[in-house]
Enzyme design. Structure first.
Site, PDB file in Angstrom:
ATOM      1  N   CYS A   1      -0.336   3.977  -7.725  1.00 12.99           N
ATOM      2  CA  CYS A   1       0.980   3.721  -7.144  1.00 12.99           C
ATOM      3  C   CYS A   1       2.132   3.929  -8.126  1.00 12.99           C
ATOM      4  O   CYS A   1       3.298   3.808  -7.744  1.00 12.99           O
ATOM      5  CB  CYS A   1       1.030   2.308  -6.564  1.00 12.99           C
ATOM      6  SG  CYS A   1      -0.243   2.049  -5.310  1.00 12.99           S
TER       7      CYS A   1
ATOM      8  N   HIS B   1       8.929  -2.699  -7.477  1.00  7.51           N
ATOM      9  CA  HIS B   1       7.695  -2.246  -6.837  1.00  7.51           C
ATOM     10  C   HIS B   1       7.511  -3.012  -5.525  1.00  7.51           C
ATOM     11  O   HIS B   1       7.378  -2.415  -4.462  1.00  7.51           O
ATOM     12  CB  HIS B   1       6.519  -2.472  -7.785  1.00  7.51           C
ATOM     13  CG  HIS B   1       5.276  -1.752  -7.405  1.00  7.51           C
ATOM     14  ND1 HIS B   1       5.243  -0.386  -7.236  1.00  7.51           N
ATOM     15  CD2 HIS B   1       4.006  -2.194  -7.168  1.00  7.51           C
ATOM     16  CE1 HIS B   1       4.009  -0.020  -6.899  1.00  7.51           C
ATOM     17  NE2 HIS B   1       3.248  -1.098  -6.853  1.00  7.51           N
TER      18      HIS B   1
ATOM     19  N   HIS C   1       4.158   0.661   1.988  1.00  4.74           N
ATOM     20  CA  HIS C   1       3.820   1.060   0.629  1.00  4.74           C
ATOM     21  C   HIS C   1       3.299   2.492   0.634  1.00  4.74           C
ATOM     22  O   HIS C   1       2.141   2.741   0.977  1.00  4.74           O
ATOM     23  CB  HIS C   1       2.784   0.104   0.061  1.00  4.74           C
ATOM     24  CG  HIS C   1       2.467   0.305  -1.381  1.00  4.74           C
ATOM     25  ND1 HIS C   1       2.941   1.366  -2.120  1.00  4.74           N
ATOM     26  CD2 HIS C   1       1.711  -0.434  -2.252  1.00  4.74           C
ATOM     27  CE1 HIS C   1       2.498   1.288  -3.355  1.00  4.74           C
ATOM     28  NE2 HIS C   1       1.745   0.196  -3.457  1.00  4.74           N
TER      29      HIS C   1
END
Length: 443
Positions: free
Chosen positions: A178, A313, A352
């Site tokens: 990620c 994040h 996400h």
């Protein structure tokens, strides 16, 4: 660590593809500024085992999977003839290659470049992407045999772009989970600064070839129980997976000014590091993130209190968010600041987007700077009590807020971390007048 250059690397072109049918920067900003959640049901055109997926909770030890995610409307669409690819080869290509090619094309057009006139350019291409199980196994006989090697190779996500455009600079696909797209940005900035290429494309793309990520996090009890990504919220129960793509065009500021390119932002510093050993691999490290942020701020050469927007994040997980907040608050949230930075996460809008998430966050920041407004982060009305907000000047961005420049610049930070332990951070400065007035002058 990159930063501290008298001739900084600047962003002169951007493009995005996001859930909810978003294919333009204007549509993306409208959704962000309006506080829209671009979550929808699972796609029904990918032959996914939805009945099994949506009934996982009936098996002991599995969390319920909601019929929700941030999915690209056009992930299965591709104009192969436009890019000079045969239909048979295109079908064998990972959709991440296809989406990456068209978003890179739009970023070049946004920069005022003709994508069809770049053959032989000393330009680099750095794309963040991760394997997402597209297509049947390669060790089988089927109609895609012969094209599977290039069709599923992660290196071909960047390689297809370079090949299609004729770019002869470095071409790398970066997989740090990620943190991939911000890691790609870091490498691209270093390559341009180091003279490896005249300019570069940097970005990230995520299109899920299978719902594997939903299975994995349902088993780990880390998937959002209600089908929303509630970044930094008190009622967050886990993350929600999404898709997307974002690409920027980078070059030195002197080159941009000589060519009359619009400057959307200066990349003051980027950095990456790793958590090291200790906790399990997938568990974030507040200490490692803090070290990285401090080093990146130092490399940027600006006071820490110049940062007024942090795109975090913010996955909405009960473990990740508190650890990230601890690092951000320690560096950016000094109690003595009269007005601390606003914090948000684009994941609250689109889910996400994994390898593409950091670059989507960066483009959100650039759009906020262009419009002089900080977009709200959704579901943040009741923040997590994992940190003492009274002890920090850090604030959650809960509404559309005017963003005044300081000496003609707006400063922001973008943060990412990956399940394999990599952390990435970037600091950018956005000049005023990048909007309509400067665009008219550019034309």
């Amino acid at each position: 660590m990159t930063g501290g250059d008298h001739d900084p690397i600047v962003i002169v072109g951007t493009a995005v593809e996001a859930p909810g049918g978003v294919e333009t920067l204007e549509d993306f900003w409208t959704a962000l500024a309006g506080g829209q959640e671009l979550i929808g049901p699972f796609p029904r055109d990918r032959e996914w085992p939805l009945a099994q997926l949506l009934s996982l909770h009936e098996t002991e030890g599995w969390r319920r999977v909601r019929d929700a995610g941030g999915f690209l409307d056009g992930a299965t669409e591709f104009d192969a003839q436009f890019f000079g690819i045969t239909p048979r080869e295109a079908a064998a290509m990972d959709p991440q290659q296809r989406v990456g090619m068209r978003v890179a094309w739009r970023a070049l057009e946004n920069a005022g470049l003709n994508p069809g006139d770049l053959d032989g350019a000393e330009a680099g291409c750095y794309m963040g992407a991760s394997f997402t199980e597209y297509g049947p196994p390669s060790a089988a006989v089927n109609e895609h045999s012969g094209y599977r090697a290039t069709g599923t190779a992660l290196g071909a996500v960047a390689g297809r772009i370079s090949h299609g455009l004729g770019l002869i600079g470095p071409s790398l696909t970066v997989d740090t989970a990620c943190a991939s797209s911000l890691s790609a940005l870091h490498l691209a900035v270093g390559a341009v600064r180091g003279g490896e290429c005249d300019w570069a494309l940097a970005g990230g793309v995520c299109v899920m070839g299978s719902p594997a990520a939903f299975f994995e996090f349902a088993k780990n009890n880390a998937l959002a129980a209600d089908g929303h990504c509630r970044a930094y919220a008190g009622d967050a129960t886990g993350t929600l997976w999404g898709e997307g793509a974002a690409v920027v065009v980078l070059e030195r500021e002197s080159r941009a000014r000589a060519l009359g390119h619009l400057i959307h932002g200066r990349v003051l510093a980027t950095g990456i590091n790793h958590n090291g050993k200790g906790a399990p691999l997938a568990v974030p490290s507040a200490a490692a993130q803090q070290r990285l942020i401090e080093r990146t701020v130092a490399a940027a050469g600006i006071p820490v209190d110049a940062i007024e927007l942090i795109e975090g994040h913010g996955t909405g997980t009960p473990v990740g968010d508190p650890l990230e907040l601890t690092a951000l608050a320690t560096v950016y949230g000094a109690p003595g600041r009269s007005r601390g930075p606003l914090l948000g996460s684009v994941k609250s809008n689109i889910g996400h987007a994994q390898a593409a998430s950091g670059m989507l966050g960066l483009i959100k920041v650039l759009l906020c700077g262009q419009h002089g407004q900080i977009a709200p982060s959704l579901h943040a009305g009741t923040p997590t009590d994992a940190v003492r907000w009274s002890d920090t000047s850090l604030r959650l961005a809960t509404e559309l807020t005017d963003w005044q420049p300081v000496d003609g610049l707006r400063y922001a930070a973008v943060s990412s971390f990956g399940v394999a332990g990599t952390n990435a951070h970037a600091i950018v400065a956005m000049p005023t007048g990048v909007g309509r007035e400067q665009e008219e002058a550019h034309v």
